[in-house]
Write an enzyme that holds these catalytic residues in place. Sequence first.
Site, PDB file in Angstrom:
ATOM      1  N   GLU A 194      -7.124  -9.408   5.206  1.00 28.85           N
ATOM      2  CA  GLU A 194      -6.535  -8.544   4.052  1.00 28.85           C
ATOM      3  C   GLU A 194      -6.735  -9.400   2.862  1.00 28.85           C
ATOM      4  O   GLU A 194      -6.113 -10.478   2.595  1.00 28.85           O
ATOM      5  CB  GLU A 194      -5.119  -8.390   4.432  1.00 28.85           C
ATOM      6  CG  GLU A 194      -4.821  -7.564   5.787  1.00 28.85           C
ATOM      7  CD  GLU A 194      -5.361  -6.110   5.690  1.00 28.85           C
ATOM      8  OE1 GLU A 194      -5.749  -5.420   4.436  1.00 28.85           O
ATOM      9  OE2 GLU A 194      -5.426  -5.695   6.686  1.00 28.85           O
ATOM     10  N   CYS A 250       3.351  -6.044   8.191  1.00 25.02           N
ATOM     11  CA  CYS A 250       2.369  -6.818   7.997  1.00 25.02           C
ATOM     12  C   CYS A 250       1.949  -7.171   6.497  1.00 25.02           C
ATOM     13  O   CYS A 250       1.923  -8.173   6.007  1.00 25.02           O
ATOM     14  CB  CYS A 250       0.850  -6.304   8.591  1.00 25.02           C
ATOM     15  SG  CYS A 250       1.349  -6.514  10.490  1.00 25.02           S
ATOM     16  N   HIS A 295      -5.475  -8.806  10.387  1.00 26.37           N
ATOM     17  CA  HIS A 295      -5.027  -7.758  11.294  1.00 26.37           C
ATOM     18  C   HIS A 295      -5.918  -7.489  12.371  1.00 26.37           C
ATOM     19  O   HIS A 295      -7.183  -7.652  12.236  1.00 26.37           O
ATOM     20  CB  HIS A 295      -5.321  -6.241  10.568  1.00 26.37           C
ATOM     21  CG  HIS A 295      -4.118  -5.759  10.030  1.00 26.37           C
ATOM     22  ND1 HIS A 295      -3.636  -5.436   8.749  1.00 26.37           N
ATOM     23  CD2 HIS A 295      -2.818  -5.433  10.686  1.00 26.37           C
ATOM     24  CE1 HIS A 295      -2.374  -5.000   8.643  1.00 26.37           C
ATOM     25  NE2 HIS A 295      -1.839  -4.810   9.908  1.00 26.37           N
TER      26      HIS A 295
HETATM   27  N1  PCA Z   1       1.522  -4.574  13.074  1.00 27.47           N
HETATM   28  C1  PCA Z   1       2.205  -3.667  12.002  1.00 27.47           C
HETATM   29  C2  PCA Z   1       3.724  -4.535  12.019  1.00 27.47           C
HETATM   30  C3  PCA Z   1       3.606  -5.497  13.282  1.00 27.47           C
HETATM   31  C4  PCA Z   1       2.259  -5.410  13.612  1.00 27.47           C
HETATM   32  O1  PCA Z   1       1.807  -6.353  14.314  1.00 27.47           O
HETATM   33  C5  PCA Z   1       1.700  -3.586  10.766  1.00 27.47           C
HETATM   34  O2  PCA Z   1       0.438  -3.459  10.709  1.00 27.47           O
HETATM   35  O3  PCA Z   1       2.498  -3.739   9.855  1.00 27.47           O
END
Ligand code: PCA
Length: 200
Positions: free
Chosen positions: A79, A131, A155
């Site tokens: 990200e 996140c 991610h």
């Molecule tokens: N993914 C979510 C919140 C916790 C996670 O593992 C997100 O992409 O915000």
Amino acid sequence: MPRILLTAFEPYDRWKENASWSTLVELTRWYEGPAELVTRRYPVELTSMSQRLRADLQTAYDHVILCGQAPGSSFLRLESVSLNVRTDGTELIAGGPAAYKCNLPLTAISAQIRSAGVPARISHHAGTYLCNAALYLSQHYLRSMDLATPSLFVHIPLMPSQVALLDEDSPSMSSALAGAAMAILIESLCAAPAMTDPHS
Ligand code: PCA
């Protein structure tokens, strides 16, 4: 030896596992690289997550790598940007900057992960859930503590065992593969801690 804080999330919503935590479990099972890895697993709840994150960041780490799972993604997503936005549209930090940009060489890092055969790419939107909040708050807290520690959000796709429980089609990545990609990421960060690139 560089010290790296690696965070992941607990299961949430309909998920009985969280691919981000399983990836860190997998990675730390075999990692013997040049960095000391410190792992944390945060609840998917804004207030307690932010309190724990803030407390953890007070230790001066060389790097902070935050991880979360991304249902529907077939790539590891590095990200590049975090937004001062909660799920309900209000600000995470009242009056804070609208966004923080990650200054790490994400293009070079994703190319390194891809050259090892693992799908990875830069993403310019981390969503507006926990996140994004973890990335924004890490960057905000580090600045307010006058720490130059870079923080990065990764991610991670769902694991095959999670997709096996779904009725719909969904991409997945094994935690073994995601863990190997994380080791490559750690290696690139340790090799080039001060590099930056114009990825965004
Ligand atoms: N993914 C979510 C919140 C916790 C996670 O593992 C997100 O992409 O915000």
